[in-house]
Enzyme design. Structure first.
Site, PDB file in Angstrom:
ATOM      1  N   THR A 136       3.319 -51.004  74.826  1.00 23.80           N
ATOM      2  CA  THR A 136       3.170 -52.362  75.373  1.00 23.80           C
ATOM      3  C   THR A 136       1.941 -52.445  76.278  1.00 23.80           C
ATOM      4  OG1 THR A 136       4.818 -51.684  77.026  1.00 23.80           O
ATOM      5  CG2 THR A 136       5.597 -53.085  75.244  1.00 23.80           C
ATOM      6  N   HIS A 163      -8.739 -43.139  65.514  1.00 20.29           N
ATOM      7  CA  HIS A 163      -7.443 -43.671  65.056  1.00 20.29           C
ATOM      8  C   HIS A 163      -7.278 -43.463  63.554  1.00 20.29           C
ATOM      9  CE1 HIS A 163      -6.895 -45.079  69.031  1.00 20.29           C
ATOM     10  NE2 HIS A 163      -7.723 -46.099  68.964  1.00 20.29           N
ATOM     11  N   LEU A 215      14.507 -38.177  55.672  1.00 19.34           N
ATOM     12  CA  LEU A 215      13.887 -38.306  57.001  1.00 19.34           C
ATOM     13  C   LEU A 215      13.795 -39.771  57.422  1.00 19.34           C
ATOM     14  CD1 LEU A 215      12.041 -37.011  59.319  1.00 19.34           C
ATOM     15  CD2 LEU A 215      10.123 -37.698  57.876  1.00 19.34           C
ATOM     16  N   ILE A 261       4.781 -39.123  80.415  1.00 20.06           N
ATOM     17  CA  ILE A 261       5.723 -39.669  79.434  1.00 20.06           C
ATOM     18  C   ILE A 261       5.280 -41.066  78.978  1.00 20.06           C
ATOM     19  CG2 ILE A 261       8.146 -40.359  79.093  1.00 20.06           C
ATOM     20  CD1 ILE A 261       7.656 -37.291  79.272  1.00 20.06           C
ATOM     21  N   ASP A 302      -1.658 -38.574  71.241  1.00 20.68           N
ATOM     22  CA  ASP A 302      -2.731 -38.945  72.178  1.00 20.68           C
ATOM     23  C   ASP A 302      -4.005 -38.158  71.881  1.00 20.68           C
ATOM     24  OD1 ASP A 302      -3.936 -40.190  74.289  1.00 20.68           O
ATOM     25  OD2 ASP A 302      -2.908 -39.042  75.850  1.00 20.68           O
ATOM     26  N   TRP A 355     -11.278 -37.465  70.558  1.00 19.78           N
ATOM     27  CA  TRP A 355     -11.659 -36.804  69.297  1.00 19.78           C
ATOM     28  C   TRP A 355     -12.903 -37.479  68.727  1.00 19.78           C
ATOM     29  CZ3 TRP A 355     -12.358 -38.167  64.225  1.00 19.78           C
ATOM     30  CH2 TRP A 355     -12.308 -37.142  63.263  1.00 19.78           C
ATOM     31  N   ASN A 374      -6.949 -39.618  70.331  1.00 17.07           N
ATOM     32  CA  ASN A 374      -7.792 -40.126  69.239  1.00 17.07           C
ATOM     33  C   ASN A 374      -9.182 -40.508  69.731  1.00 17.07           C
ATOM     34  OD1 ASN A 374      -5.455 -39.933  67.769  1.00 17.07           O
ATOM     35  ND2 ASN A 374      -5.142 -42.132  67.498  1.00 17.07           N
ATOM     36  N   GLY A 375      -9.217 -41.178  70.892  1.00 16.94           N
ATOM     37  CA  GLY A 375     -10.497 -41.642  71.434  1.00 16.94           C
ATOM     38  C   GLY A 375     -11.405 -40.470  71.769  1.00 16.94           C
TER      39      GLY A 375
HETATM   40  C1  FPP Z   1      -3.762 -42.610  71.745  1.00 17.90           C
HETATM   41  O1  FPP Z   1      -5.057 -42.069  71.704  1.00 17.90           O
HETATM   42  C2  FPP Z   1      -3.425 -43.132  70.458  1.00 17.90           C
HETATM   43  C3  FPP Z   1      -3.093 -44.432  70.214  1.00 17.90           C
HETATM   44  C4  FPP Z   1      -2.996 -45.444  71.274  1.00 17.90           C
HETATM   45  C5  FPP Z   1      -2.818 -44.900  68.858  1.00 17.90           C
HETATM   46  C6  FPP Z   1      -2.092 -43.939  68.002  1.00 17.90           C
HETATM   47  C7  FPP Z   1      -2.204 -44.362  66.606  1.00 17.90           C
HETATM   48  C8  FPP Z   1      -2.375 -43.526  65.572  1.00 17.90           C
HETATM   49  C9  FPP Z   1      -2.375 -42.064  65.722  1.00 17.90           C
HETATM   50  C10 FPP Z   1      -2.506 -44.027  64.191  1.00 17.90           C
HETATM   51  C11 FPP Z   1      -1.238 -44.719  63.839  1.00 17.90           C
HETATM   52  C12 FPP Z   1      -1.007 -44.665  62.438  1.00 17.90           C
HETATM   53  C13 FPP Z   1       0.037 -45.248  61.866  1.00 17.90           C
HETATM   54  C14 FPP Z   1       0.262 -44.986  60.453  1.00 17.90           C
HETATM   55  C15 FPP Z   1       0.961 -46.134  62.579  1.00 17.90           C
HETATM   56  P1  FPP Z   1      -6.147 -42.677  72.653  1.00 17.90           P
HETATM   57  O2  FPP Z   1      -6.879 -43.717  71.893  1.00 17.90           O
HETATM   58  O3  FPP Z   1      -5.527 -43.142  73.920  1.00 17.90           O
HETATM   59  O4  FPP Z   1      -7.057 -41.417  72.893  1.00 17.90           O
HETATM   60  P2  FPP Z   1      -7.858 -41.071  74.227  1.00 17.90           P
HETATM   61  O5  FPP Z   1      -6.851 -40.888  75.317  1.00 17.90           O
HETATM   62  O6  FPP Z   1      -8.574 -39.807  73.867  1.00 17.90           O
HETATM   63  O7  FPP Z   1      -8.792 -42.222  74.488  1.00 17.90           O
END
Ligand code: FPP
Length: 267
Positions: free
Chosen positions: A81, A52, A146, A210, A35, A40, A37-38
């Site tokens: 989902t 992402h 793995l 969770i 969690d 970041w 990515n956004g």
């Molecule tokens: C949550 O961060 C992250 C996701 C919903 C997507 C996770 C996907 C990846 C890390 C890349 C996947 C790579 C492969 C190879 C399958 P968020 O977008 O909810 O972040 P935020 O809460 O800060 O907005």
């Protein structure tokens, strides 16, 4: 960092003491809610998809590190989902990442004996996403290293609903008596069948939830939360989580350290 990282080259059989990880008490299965990515991306003035993309790099590093220390199963929550509620562009981007990741990394993963698996509602995935993951699963199916288990379009409640339906059908067909349904029956009806339950569940980005991930399977997992955002998560953070796991005493509701299944099988 490429796969030819010298530490990667020295991996198996190498004492893990330099990492302060005890090889005798490793979590067999580590599950991660990736969690942040956004956030970041936002902090850098970048679009969410840039987060992402950076998250995909972290997937590569953490997969390599998990294999390096001898973890058996790594389950990564890549798309839930509930994630369909996101803007179309972001969903499309996320659905292209597994293919891109596998196009780039599958050769090396395969060479290192990694076996790719998938959990989630595969019917709902775009064909190009499903094709890429299924091809990787086919190519790596006989590997014994793995297990890299992607949770894509995954939701634990949906998984449990499907499990209950399949068990109900077996009861209806006379294959199974209701009183014979036990924990093992349910575990075997889940998509994680055959895998050990996660010993360690990690969630990044400071959220303490969770989020419908592996609800049945994490009954006795140790939980480890960090404020680190997923794209900033490195191998050192994984080792830190493993060390925290190793410092805990697992009781499984009793006074010893045997998981319930081992206790039962010993009776
Ligand atoms: C949550 O961060 C992250 C996701 C919903 C997507 C996770 C996907 C990846 C890390 C890349 C996947 C790579 C492969 C190879 C399958 P968020 O977008 O909810 O972040 P935020 O809460 O800060 O907005």
């Amino acid at each position: 960092m490429g796969w030819m990282n010298p530490r990667w080259g020295m991996r198996k059989g190498q004492p893990l003491s330099s990492l302060h990880v005890n090889p005798g008490n490793l979590p067999r299965h580590v599950a991660i809610i990736m969690d942040g990515n956004g956030r970041w991306a936002h902090r850098r003035g970048l679009p969410r998809v840039a987060g992402h993309r950076a998250g995909m790099k972290a997937v590569k590093e953490v997969t390599r590190a998990a294999d390096e220390i001898g973890i058996q199963v790594l389950t990564l929550y890549a798309f839930s989902t509930e994630n369909w509620k996101r803007p179309r562009e972001e969903v499309d981007y996320l659905m292209r990442l597994p293919q891109e990741f596998l196009d780039r990394e599958l050769q090396e993963l395969d060479e290192h004996g990694v076996r790719v698996r998938l959990i989630g509602e595969t019917d709902g995935l775009p064909p190009h996403t499903l094709r890429a993951v299924e091809a990787a699963m086919g190519r790596t199916r006989n590997n014994t290293g793995l297990i890299l288990n992607f949770a894509l379009n995954y939701g634990a409640r949906a998984e449990l609903v499907n499990a209950v339906r399949s068990i109900a059908r077996r009861v209806k067909d006379g294959e199974l008596r209701p009183e014979d349904v036990d924990e093992a029956t349910i575990s075997a009806a889940l998509q994680t069948r055959g895998l050990p339950d996660p010993d360690l569940l990690i969630r990044t980005s400071g959220e303490l939830r969770i989020s419908n991930f592996l609800l049945w399977q994490i009954a006795y997992s140790e939980l480890w939360f960090t404020d680190v955002l997923w794209p900033d998560f490195t191998r050192e953070h994984l080792f830190e989580a493993v060390r925290a796991y190793q410092s805990r005493q697992r009781r499984f509701g009793g006074v010893d350290s045997l998981p319930p299944s081992d206790v039962h099988s010993g009776q």
